[in-house]
Scaffold this active site. Sequence first.
Site, short mmCIF file in Angstrom:
data_model
loop_
_atom_site.label_atom_id
_atom_site.label_comp_id
_atom_site.label_asym_id
_atom_site.label_seq_id
_atom_site.Cartn_x
_atom_site.Cartn_y
_atom_site.Cartn_z
CD GLU A 109 17.92 14.39 -2.76
OE1 GLU A 109 17.99 12.53 -3.31
OE2 GLU A 109 17.04 14.17 -2.01
NE ARG A 154 21.68 7.51 -1.70
CZ ARG A 154 20.34 7.99 -1.71
NH1 ARG A 154 19.54 6.58 -1.86
NH2 ARG A 154 19.30 8.99 -1.11
CB SER A 206 -1.14 -0.12 1.15
OG SER A 206 0.02 0.43 2.42
N GLY A 237 14.03 12.47 1.55
CA GLY A 237 14.55 13.05 0.22
C GLY A 237 13.33 14.40 -1.06
N GLY A 238 12.78 12.86 -1.30
CA GLY A 238 12.03 14.07 -2.80
C GLY A 238 12.02 12.83 -4.05
CG HIS A 279 21.06 6.29 3.13
ND1 HIS A 279 21.96 7.47 3.73
CD2 HIS A 279 20.69 7.27 2.60
CE1 HIS A 279 21.33 8.70 3.51
NE2 HIS A 279 20.73 8.70 2.38
CB ALA A 330 9.87 2.02 2.00
CG HIS A 372 18.77 3.77 1.68
ND1 HIS A 372 17.98 4.16 2.50
CD2 HIS A 372 18.33 4.93 0.94
CE1 HIS A 372 17.64 4.96 2.41
NE2 HIS A 372 17.52 5.52 1.15
CB SER A 409 13.33 4.58 -5.12
OG SER A 409 13.57 6.26 -3.92
CG LEU A 410 9.55 8.26 -3.06
CD1 LEU A 410 8.94 9.62 -2.89
CD2 LEU A 410 8.27 7.08 -3.01
CD GLU A 424 13.03 -0.84 -1.88
OE1 GLU A 424 14.43 -1.26 -0.94
OE2 GLU A 424 12.23 -0.59 -1.18
CB ALA A 461 10.72 8.71 0.82
NE ARG A 492 17.96 3.92 -4.47
CZ ARG A 492 16.92 5.41 -3.87
NH1 ARG A 492 16.61 6.46 -4.52
NH2 ARG A 492 17.41 5.01 -2.30
#
Length: 527
Positions: free
Chosen positions: A112, A286, A12, A47-48, A236, A41, A347, A387-388, A371, A45, A382
């Site tokens: 980033e 990273r 979800s 970051g963005g 991470h 997850a 991460h 990711s989003l 993911e 998140a 990544r």
Amino acid sequence: MAEDYDVIIVGSGAAGLTAALNLAPHKRVAVLAKGGLSEGATGWAQGGIAAVLEPGDTFESHIEDTMIAGGGLNDRAIVEFVVENAPRAIARLEQLGVPFNVENDVLHLTREGGHSHRRIVHVDDATGWAVQQALERAAVAHPNITLIPDMAAIDLITGRNAERYSGDGHVWGVYALNRKTGHVDALVAPATILATGGAGRTYLYSTAPRGATGDGIAMAWRAGARVSNMEFMQFHPTCLYNLEVKNFLITEAVRGEGGRLLIPSGPEAGRRFMPDFDERAELAPRDIVARAIDHEIKRLGLDYVHLDISHMPPEFVIHHFPTIHAKLLTLGIDITTQPIPVVPAQHYTCGGVLIDRDGRTDLPGLYAAGEVSQSGLHGANRLASNSLLECFVFGEAAAKHILANPGTAPPPVRAWDESRVTDSDEEVIVQHNWREIRRFMWDYVGIVRTTKRLERATHRIALLRSEVAEYYGHFRVTPDLIELRNLVEVASLIVRSALSRHESRGLHYTTDYPETLPVAVDTILEP
């Protein structure tokens, strides 16, 4: 008694709810959550979301940054597909009411590591939570979406579970433990989407939520789907080091806005070490930053290093990082005047169930997004804030393919058989094995690997697998047992993949094969 829907979505978060909202105008959709709807997850998140929105930025530049971070292992056509769909995904989220930060009437963009431009849209430092709430509001409001919390998926229903057995591999839904009733329900549909997230809890230190136990990857593998690139576990670089508060992530954006990594103590106290490892210093990708921190911690026998942004004006720090500032104040750290103790932590799972551009797995009727999947977007590492984005693009892609290809009605399915099992009298075994997996995966299959350590992990997994299989065969399923069974499966896939890659690339670094081979090849495991 089987419950029938048009589509069943397991998970979800961003991928699952995006798929549901795209399907709902035409299909009856059930969305299952293992615990609460917001516990995946996505809500974590900070970051963005990466998208080309700044004048001077280009799709080509975002594609190139993604390919460079991915160590050349990305599928370029998929990277182009995702990047080109990013601005549209952001526009749809704005329509859903996500309150992205705005400056001078345009979206505020942050930068980033690994990005050549400012292209991260965000909601302060809690983007995922704002996105999750907006998607949930829309899903709750839609009459065709049934949200079912507290359903722990156990296994996919295939032709092997039909009343009339079939070995065709078609997926017809999922068996799930209803945590409220304690019974296993069969949820049946012509199409099933796995949006179960990653496998971070295979590791001792992880920024992933408690439920990230690789359930979708393990279920798809058991049902006969191929799994790819499981050796590429992203660590991470900066998770808060605190013995009371586990898994609190310090976003990449702290480094993006000027944060520096320093040696915390001893003769080198206060020394900035990232320039020794990479000319991009704190803005290196990273994997490089995580390995550098790991190197310094091991070299000097430290527990952590410092991340320091206290040289920036206090109002700047509080404005950019209100959530982190407020949280750390409760732990006695004022980030406007003090450094933050940080360690690397698992991460993101870059590998997963192999899918195509439509989100299709190898098994008819089964899709995956986010993911849980390996789409070709991330390659060997990544890029931050992709990711989003992947969740939105592939959630929609899977929904579109399902709408364009109506499946056939499922066959009658056998109910879950509980007649031969009893209630467990030894829960301690589950807890012990859970802890053991996470410890040896951290020690033997972590940021820096060796063949000898990987072989040790293989022996541990073989022992645990036989113990868990015996236990699973004798006792009624519980949520913890379901997760333990999946953790063992996923740990095995990670180690098998790592042993098969005789090079160092992206997130997979082994001292036995430190060179990178001239040709990048995916690791693909076949059941």
